[in-house]
Design an enzyme around this catalytic site. Structure first.
Site, PDB file in Angstrom:
ATOM      1  N   GLU A 166       0.857  -1.195   0.000  1.00 46.20           N
ATOM      2  CA  GLU A 166       0.000   0.000   0.000  1.00 46.20           C
ATOM      3  C   GLU A 166       0.888   1.238   0.000  1.00 46.20           C
ATOM      4  O   GLU A 166       1.656   1.460   0.939  1.00 46.20           O
ATOM      5  CB  GLU A 166      -0.895  -0.025   1.238  1.00 46.20           C
ATOM      6  CG  GLU A 166      -1.642   1.263   1.514  1.00 46.20           C
ATOM      7  CD  GLU A 166      -2.283   1.271   2.897  1.00 46.20           C
ATOM      8  OE1 GLU A 166      -2.555   2.380   3.399  1.00 46.20           O
ATOM      9  OE2 GLU A 166      -2.506   0.191   3.477  1.00 46.20           O
ATOM     10  N   LYS A 189     -11.162  -2.753   6.890  1.00 46.82           N
ATOM     11  CA  LYS A 189      -9.945  -2.520   7.661  1.00 46.82           C
ATOM     12  C   LYS A 189     -10.338  -2.192   9.108  1.00 46.82           C
ATOM     13  O   LYS A 189     -10.951  -1.160   9.364  1.00 46.82           O
ATOM     14  CB  LYS A 189      -9.176  -1.355   7.017  1.00 46.82           C
ATOM     15  CG  LYS A 189      -8.036  -0.776   7.840  1.00 46.82           C
ATOM     16  CD  LYS A 189      -7.459   0.418   7.086  1.00 46.82           C
ATOM     17  CE  LYS A 189      -6.534   1.253   7.940  1.00 46.82           C
ATOM     18  NZ  LYS A 189      -6.007   2.411   7.185  1.00 46.82           N
TER      19      LYS A 189
END
Length: 233
Positions: free
Chosen positions: A66, A155
């Site tokens: 990421e 998340k």
């Protein structure tokens, strides 16, 4: 750009079935996480070393990275890396907070998006762009809201405030929602979160350390090896 060969290891964790028809990008993300259930979070004062760090992680067996949008120069780094990305790598953008940021990240080459909050606008934009989205949520209400809005996975952030026991508790009434605990998870704690039901883990500084600021790539590879060894035991 020269990349190391993609590590080939048997799947060690899978995301729970969600009853949805996955997009091609979602299939790629899940394949990467089935190989190694870790998304490495790259955040720094500069993105100049993101390519080398990602190459090192990939060589170690971690196939999802990421690039966070709070890092100066990150879109250029993302665009350059994506142009010659090795097969099997899931390359995403993190800290996406607006639809405009989502569009810019996907145009630069991100194949999935991660947000710190449950933003309906960003989730909708990800759907329009055809990419997976992992919105941030913490409470059961936020988790379910994110899922119903179209999240691919959710998340769980910040994970360390509740630890594996909190993860286990919120999964009990919501077992169909794949959760990705993120925030403050140490290398030696990873297996406990997976045992508690995590589909994958988001890991930043405990894994990446100072590698993005010029720290040792050898040490990074060693941390990744310890992490994956602990997960696969």
């Amino acid at each position: 750009m020269t990349h190391p060969p993609t590590a080939t290891t048997p799947p060690t964790a899978t995301t729970p079935p969600d009853g949805r028809a996955p997009t091609e990008a979602a299939v790629g993300l899940r394949a990467a996480l089935d190989s190694a259930p870790v998304i490495a979070i790259l955040r720094s004062t500069s993105a100049t070393r993101f390519a080398e760090v990602t190459d090192t992680l990939l060589a170690s067996g971690i196939r999802a990275a990421e690039f966070t949008l709070t890092t100066p120069g990150v879109l250029d780094a993302l665009r350059e890396y994506a142009a010659d990305a090795p097969p099997g790598l899931a390359l995403g953008a993190g800290t996406v907070t607006t639809p405009a940021e989502a569009q810019a990240a996907v145009e630069a080459g991100a194949t999935y998006l991660i947000t710190p909050t449950t933003s309906g606008e960003v989730i909708a934009e990800a759907a329009r762009l055809g990419v997976p989205v992992l919105p941030g949520a913490y409470t059961p209400t936020e988790i379910l809201t994110a899922w119903r809005a179209g999240a691919t996975m959710v998340k769980l952030f910040p994970a360390a405030t509740g630890g594996p026991e909190y993860l286990r508790a919120v999964r009990a009434p919501l077992p169909h929602i794949p959760l990705v605990p993120t925030g403050g998870i140490g290398v030696t704690e990873a297996s406990a979160y997976l045992a508690a039901g995590a589909s994958a883990l988001g890991m930043g500084s405990p894994l990446v350390g100072d590698a993005c600021e010029g720290g040792s790539l050898t040490a990074l590879g060693e941390r990744a090896a310890v992490l994956l060894d602990g997960i696969r035991r």
